[in-house]
Structure formats: structure tokens, C-alpha cells
Design a protein around this motif. Structure first.
Motif, PDB file in Angstrom:
ATOM      1  N   LEU A  86       1.387  -1.188   0.158  1.00 42.21           N
ATOM      2  CA  LEU A  86      -0.067  -0.130  -0.395  1.00 42.21           C
ATOM      3  C   LEU A  86       0.778   1.039  -0.027  1.00 42.21           C
ATOM      4  N   PRO A  87       0.040   2.295  -0.518  1.00 39.57           N
ATOM      5  CA  PRO A  87       1.306   3.749  -0.520  1.00 39.57           C
ATOM      6  C   PRO A  87       1.230   3.917   1.136  1.00 39.57           C
ATOM      7  N   VAL A  88       2.572   4.012   1.515  1.00 38.15           N
ATOM      8  CA  VAL A  88       2.577   4.924   3.327  1.00 38.15           C
ATOM      9  C   VAL A  88       1.167   5.185   4.633  1.00 38.15           C
ATOM     10  N   ASP A  89       0.767   5.928   3.387  1.00 36.74           N
ATOM     11  CA  ASP A  89      -0.388   6.758   4.168  1.00 36.74           C
ATOM     12  C   ASP A  89      -1.350   5.491   4.807  1.00 36.74           C
ATOM     13  N   ASP A  90      -1.421   5.075   3.457  1.00 32.10           N
ATOM     14  CA  ASP A  90      -2.734   3.729   3.940  1.00 32.10           C
ATOM     15  C   ASP A  90      -2.786   3.116   4.654  1.00 32.10           C
ATOM     16  N   ALA A  91      -1.118   2.463   4.891  1.00 32.82           N
ATOM     17  CA  ALA A  91      -0.766   1.651   5.963  1.00 32.82           C
ATOM     18  C   ALA A  91      -0.469   2.064   6.847  1.00 32.82           C
ATOM     19  N   VAL A  92      -0.757   3.521   7.175  1.00 33.35           N
ATOM     20  CA  VAL A  92      -0.036   3.770   8.445  1.00 33.35           C
ATOM     21  C   VAL A  92      -1.954   4.139   8.903  1.00 33.35           C
ATOM     22  N   SER A  93      -2.457   4.499   7.999  1.00 35.16           N
ATOM     23  CA  SER A  93      -4.110   4.881   8.617  1.00 35.16           C
ATOM     24  C   SER A  93      -4.739   3.324   8.708  1.00 35.16           C
ATOM     25  N   PHE A  94      -4.512   2.174   7.863  1.00 28.09           N
ATOM     26  CA  PHE A  94      -4.803   1.064   8.704  1.00 28.09           C
ATOM     27  C   PHE A  94      -4.024  -0.036   9.528  1.00 28.09           C
ATOM     28  N   ALA A  95      -2.905   0.332   9.856  1.00 30.72           N
ATOM     29  CA  ALA A  95      -2.367  -0.540  11.397  1.00 30.72           C
ATOM     30  C   ALA A  95      -3.258   0.245  12.612  1.00 30.72           C
ATOM     31  N   ARG A  96      -2.917   2.318  12.342  1.00 33.40           N
ATOM     32  CA  ARG A  96      -3.501   2.759  13.247  1.00 33.40           C
ATOM     33  C   ARG A  96      -5.232   2.069  13.657  1.00 33.40           C
ATOM     34  N   ARG A  97      -5.783   1.720  12.773  1.00 36.50           N
ATOM     35  CA  ARG A  97      -7.196   1.989  13.208  1.00 36.50           C
ATOM     36  C   ARG A  97      -7.646   0.418  13.897  1.00 36.50           C
ATOM     37  N   HIS A  98      -6.783  -0.654  12.216  1.00 38.24           N
ATOM     38  CA  HIS A  98      -6.513  -1.916  13.925  1.00 38.24           C
ATOM     39  C   HIS A  98      -5.780  -2.079  14.766  1.00 38.24           C
ATOM     40  N   ASN A  99      -5.263  -1.778  14.788  1.00 32.84           N
ATOM     41  CA  ASN A  99      -4.389  -1.831  16.998  1.00 32.84           C
ATOM     42  C   ASN A  99      -5.104  -1.014  17.886  1.00 32.84           C
ATOM     43  N   ASP A 100      -6.013  -0.118  17.076  1.00 35.39           N
ATOM     44  CA  ASP A 100      -6.382   0.699  18.124  1.00 35.39           C
ATOM     45  C   ASP A 100      -8.170  -0.448  18.412  1.00 35.39           C
ATOM     46  N   GLY A 101      -8.762  -0.801  16.940  1.00 33.60           N
ATOM     47  CA  GLY A 101      -9.584  -1.842  17.651  1.00 33.60           C
ATOM     48  C   GLY A 101      -9.688  -3.119  17.865  1.00 33.60           C
ATOM     49  N   LEU A 102      -8.638  -3.990  17.670  1.00 33.49           N
ATOM     50  CA  LEU A 102      -8.291  -4.934  18.862  1.00 33.49           C
ATOM     51  C   LEU A 102      -7.910  -4.624  20.089  1.00 33.49           C
ATOM     52  N   ALA A 103      -7.269  -3.354  20.345  1.00 32.40           N
ATOM     53  CA  ALA A 103      -6.542  -2.420  21.482  1.00 32.40           C
ATOM     54  C   ALA A 103      -8.448  -2.950  22.288  1.00 32.40           C
ATOM     55  N   ALA A 104      -9.035  -2.134  21.454  1.00 34.67           N
ATOM     56  CA  ALA A 104     -10.445  -2.151  22.376  1.00 34.67           C
ATOM     57  C   ALA A 104     -10.928  -3.251  22.197  1.00 34.67           C
ATOM     58  N   LEU A 105     -10.661  -4.680  22.021  1.00 34.21           N
ATOM     59  CA  LEU A 105     -10.846  -5.604  22.009  1.00 34.21           C
ATOM     60  C   LEU A 105     -10.694  -5.867  23.467  1.00 34.21           C
ATOM     61  N   VAL A 106      -9.106  -6.125  22.939  1.00 37.11           N
ATOM     62  CA  VAL A 106      -8.633  -7.415  24.358  1.00 37.11           C
ATOM     63  C   VAL A 106      -8.825  -6.489  25.730  1.00 37.11           C
ATOM     64  N   ALA A 107      -9.419  -5.144  25.877  1.00 35.43           N
ATOM     65  CA  ALA A 107      -9.530  -4.489  27.437  1.00 35.43           C
ATOM     66  C   ALA A 107     -10.583  -4.733  27.383  1.00 35.43           C
ATOM     67  N   GLU A 108     -12.147  -5.299  26.888  1.00 36.95           N
ATOM     68  CA  GLU A 108     -12.706  -5.189  27.417  1.00 36.95           C
ATOM     69  C   GLU A 108     -12.900  -7.595  28.331  1.00 36.95           C
ATOM     70  N   HIS A 109     -11.972  -7.499  27.561  1.00 36.35           N
ATOM     71  CA  HIS A 109     -11.266  -9.001  28.539  1.00 36.35           C
ATOM     72  C   HIS A 109     -10.148  -9.403  28.469  1.00 36.35           C
ATOM     73  N   PRO A 110      -9.519  -8.297  29.525  1.00 39.89           N
ATOM     74  CA  PRO A 110      -8.080  -8.547  29.527  1.00 39.89           C
ATOM     75  C   PRO A 110      -7.864 -10.296  30.314  1.00 39.89           C
ATOM     76  N   ASP A 111      -8.823 -10.417  30.644  1.00 43.33           N
ATOM     77  CA  ASP A 111      -8.100 -11.776  31.536  1.00 43.33           C
ATOM     78  C   ASP A 111      -7.742 -12.921  30.332  1.00 43.33           C
ATOM     79  N   ARG A 112      -8.143 -12.629  29.421  1.00 43.53           N
ATOM     80  CA  ARG A 112      -8.127 -13.620  28.469  1.00 43.53           C
ATOM     81  C   ARG A 112      -7.369 -13.607  26.843  1.00 43.53           C
ATOM     82  N   LEU A 113      -7.689 -12.402  26.974  1.00 44.99           N
ATOM     83  CA  LEU A 113      -6.984 -11.962  25.233  1.00 44.99           C
ATOM     84  C   LEU A 113      -5.691 -10.757  25.315  1.00 44.99           C
ATOM     85  N   LEU A 114      -4.941 -11.522  24.428  1.00 46.23           N
ATOM     86  CA  LEU A 114      -3.269  -9.582  24.174  1.00 46.23           C
ATOM     87  C   LEU A 114      -3.823  -9.984  22.896  1.00 46.23           C
TER      88      LEU A 114
END
Length: 338
Positions: A86-114
Motif C-alpha cells: 500500500l501507499p505509506v499513508d494508507d498503510a499507516v491509517s490501516f495499522a492505527r485503526r486496526h491496532n486501536d480496534g484490537l486493543a479495544a477488544l482486548v480491553a473488554e476481556h483482559p484476563d483472556r485476550l492479549l
């Protein structure tokens, strides 16, 4: 902590990351014939049902983990969405949104998910920035990388600043291949038969990754770097003798590689035991460091080992190893130089 083994090989697909890569998607939908599809750029994966499966539904994931005897999972990016071209800007946008979403999911179940972080590997400086954000701000436990990130081999010196950052952050690096070519293996049509791209193709990439890390001097240059490879490192355990001979005989071998031999450097690496066979696992344990083996399932995937989750002493050993690797036990620490 919950009972059950710690599984380090479990990919997640996030509704929140759809469209985050611009025109490349990803896009989840249903074709005219009723089959689900997942589009990544020009590639469309047909027939794999992500929605309504543990890949996307956390309640289904947790229930399936309970049924399999898995206490905790490290969630990682879908290899289809490394987006190394991908172009760098698109790759950065995707990585940030993906990591934000995954971190939010894990925060809901911190004893089960990393969580393990996606990086915009096209640009190493941006990758370092996102790795620091993912670990320091989002609490992610690891960094995830392709076997040939953005077309580079893992020993490319351009990646050294990223490896330095991973060591500084005191997290492990997980390496997992992406599928070979968006339309199947381009160089060898034989791999298009019998799903051999998934079987031999992944093992091929993982074996080359081991060679790059050892022969290419990555472990020499970064003595504190912990790297864990998927699927037992491909065929590297079977080729360990041949690799050892090459380390002694071939002119490209560094002085330290010649002196130490291949074995000590191979034992620096970590591997998940997602190899489907007791004999293969035994060979891996013989060639690698048994204290560097961890449990992985490719959870909910076509080749998932969740129905054969280990119990008893083996499960406890693999889990203790994974806790050290992920720095979630008092015994955690960086890997020493051989």
C-alpha cells in the motif's frame, strides 16, 4: 489467571478496520451466489465465513476457547491484511485503526485476550512510531511481521531500527507468512494443486525466515531480540544439519556464525508447535530450545489445532514458556546471546 493453555497463534478480523486501507479495503460481503467474501485490494477470498465466527465474534471465540481448554490467546493481524504494497499513508491509517480496534477488544476481556500489533512496514520510521504507540499507549504485548515485510528479507539492514525499537520496548516479535500471491503462487503452478500453497508455501517462507535471521546476522546484531516463528519454523528443524554444515563451510558465513555454529543461534529463536504431529514436535524440541516452544492453534482456521489442545505438564510448560516470551511472568527477560 484463567485455567488452560496460552495460545499465541490466533488471528482476528475486525469490523472496525473495514475500509481503513482506502481503496484496498478490506471489505467483507456476500456474493450473488450467497457465498461470503473478503476483499483485500484486487484479491477476493471466497467461501471463508469470518462474520458469525470466532474470527469476529468475541463471544463465540471465548466459548470456543473454553471448550478447547484455552485460557488466554494472543490475537494477531490477519496475514491477508499485512498490506505491504500500500501507499505509506494508507498503510499507516490501516495499522492505527486496526491496532486501536484490537486493543479495544482486548480491553473488554483482559484476563483472556492479549494483542500483537500491525505495522506499516513500507516505512520503517512509521513502523517504529506505531510499534511504540501500540505497546506504550495501547498495551499490546508483541509486534507482528510478515516473513518478507514489504518485499524486504528479514535481514535487510533497513529493518535494524525497528528491531532496536522492539528490543527497547521489551516485547517479542512474531513472524508469520502471508499467502503466496493474491492469485496463487506465481512462480510454481504445482503449488496451486491440493492447497500446497498453504502447506508447502508457508513452510517455505518460514524456513527462509529462519535462514535470514540466523545467516543474515539479525540475531548477532540484536542480542536482546526475541523472535517467534509460526508453524514450528517451517522445515528448518529438518534442515538443521544441512544449515549447520553451510554455516561452517560456505564463504558468506560470518566469523561468529562459523565459531558458534548454526545450532546455538537456532536455539535463540522461539517457535509455536503448530505442526500437527508428535514426531515433528519432538524433532523441533530436539533441535530448538525446549524452553522456547509455545502453543499455537491458528484458532478457527482450516488447520486449527484447538481440538487437540495439550493438557497436564506439557500444557503448563508451553504456557510458562509463552508467559516468559510475552513478559507476563516474573521470570521474563530478553534472550541472551549464545
Amino acid at each position: 489467571m484463567p485455567d488452560g493453555v496460552l495460545d499465541v497463534h490466533a488471528h482476528a478480523v475486525l469490523r472496525s478496520s473495514e475500509g481503513a486501507a482506502g481503496a484496498a479495503g478490506p471489505e467483507l460481503g456476500t456474493s450473488d451466489d450467497g457465498r461470503p467474501f473478503y476483499r483485500v485490494g484486487d484479491y477476493v477470498l471466497h467461501g471463508v465465513r469470518y462474520e458469525g465466527s470466532p474470527f469476529m465474534d468475541v463471544d463465540l471465540r471465548l466459548a470456543a476457547m473454553d471448550a478447547a481448554g484455552i485460557g488466554r490467546q494472543l490475537l494477531s493481524p490477519n496475514p491477508l491484511t499485512y498490506f505491504g504494497d500500500l501507499p505509506v499513508d494508507d498503510a499507516v491509517s490501516f495499522a492505527r485503526r486496526h491496532n486501536d480496534g484490537l486493543a479495544a477488544l482486548v480491553a473488554e476481556h483482559p484476563d483472556r485476550l492479549l494483542a500483537a500489533a500491525q505495522l506499516p512496514v513500507q516505512d520503517v520510521a512509521d513502523s517504529v512510531t506505531e510499534a511504540r504507540r501500540a505497546v506504550r499507549d495501547l498495551g499490546m504485548r508483541a509486534i507482528y511481521l510478515d516473513t518478507d515485510p514489504a518485499g524486504r528479507t528479514l535481514d535487510d539492514p533497513a529493518l535494524d531500527p525497528l528491531y532496536e525499537a522492539v528490543v527497547d520496548l521489551d516485547v517479542p516479535l512474531f513472524v508469520h507468512p502471508s499467502p503466496i500471491g493474491p492469485e496463487g503462487p506465481p512462480a510454481d503452478p504445482r503449488l496451486r494443486r491440493f492447497d500446497l500453497d498453504l502447506q508447502c508455501g508457508f513452510a517455505y517462507d518460514e524456513t527462509l525466515a529462519v535462514a535470514a535471521l540466523v545467516f543474515g546476522g539479525v540475531l548477532e546484531r540484536h542480542p536482546g531480540l526475541d523472535v517467534c516463528l509460526s508453524h514450528g519454523g517451517g522445515a528448518a528443524a529438518s534442515l538443521a544439519g544441512r544449515f549447520a554444515r553451510a554455516a561452517r563451510k560456505r564463504p558468506w558465513a560470518s566469523e561468529e556464525l562459523r565459531e558458534q555454529g548454526f545450532g546455538p543461534w537456532f536455539r535463540r529463536l522461539w517457535f509455536d508447535v503448530h505442526v500437527h504431529d508428535e514426531g515433528s514436535a519432538a524433532l523441533l524440541a530436539e533441535r530448538a530450545d525446549p524452553a522456547h516452544l509455545v502453543f499455537g492453534t491458528n484458532f478457527a482456521g482450516w488447520d486449527s489445532d484447538a481440538d487437540d489442545t495439550p493438557t497436564g505438564p506439557w500444557a503448563r510448560t508451553l504456557t510458562a514458556n509463552a508467559e516468559r516470551l510475552l513478559r507476563i511472568s516474573p521470570a521474563a527477560g530478553g534472550a541472551p546471546s549464545p
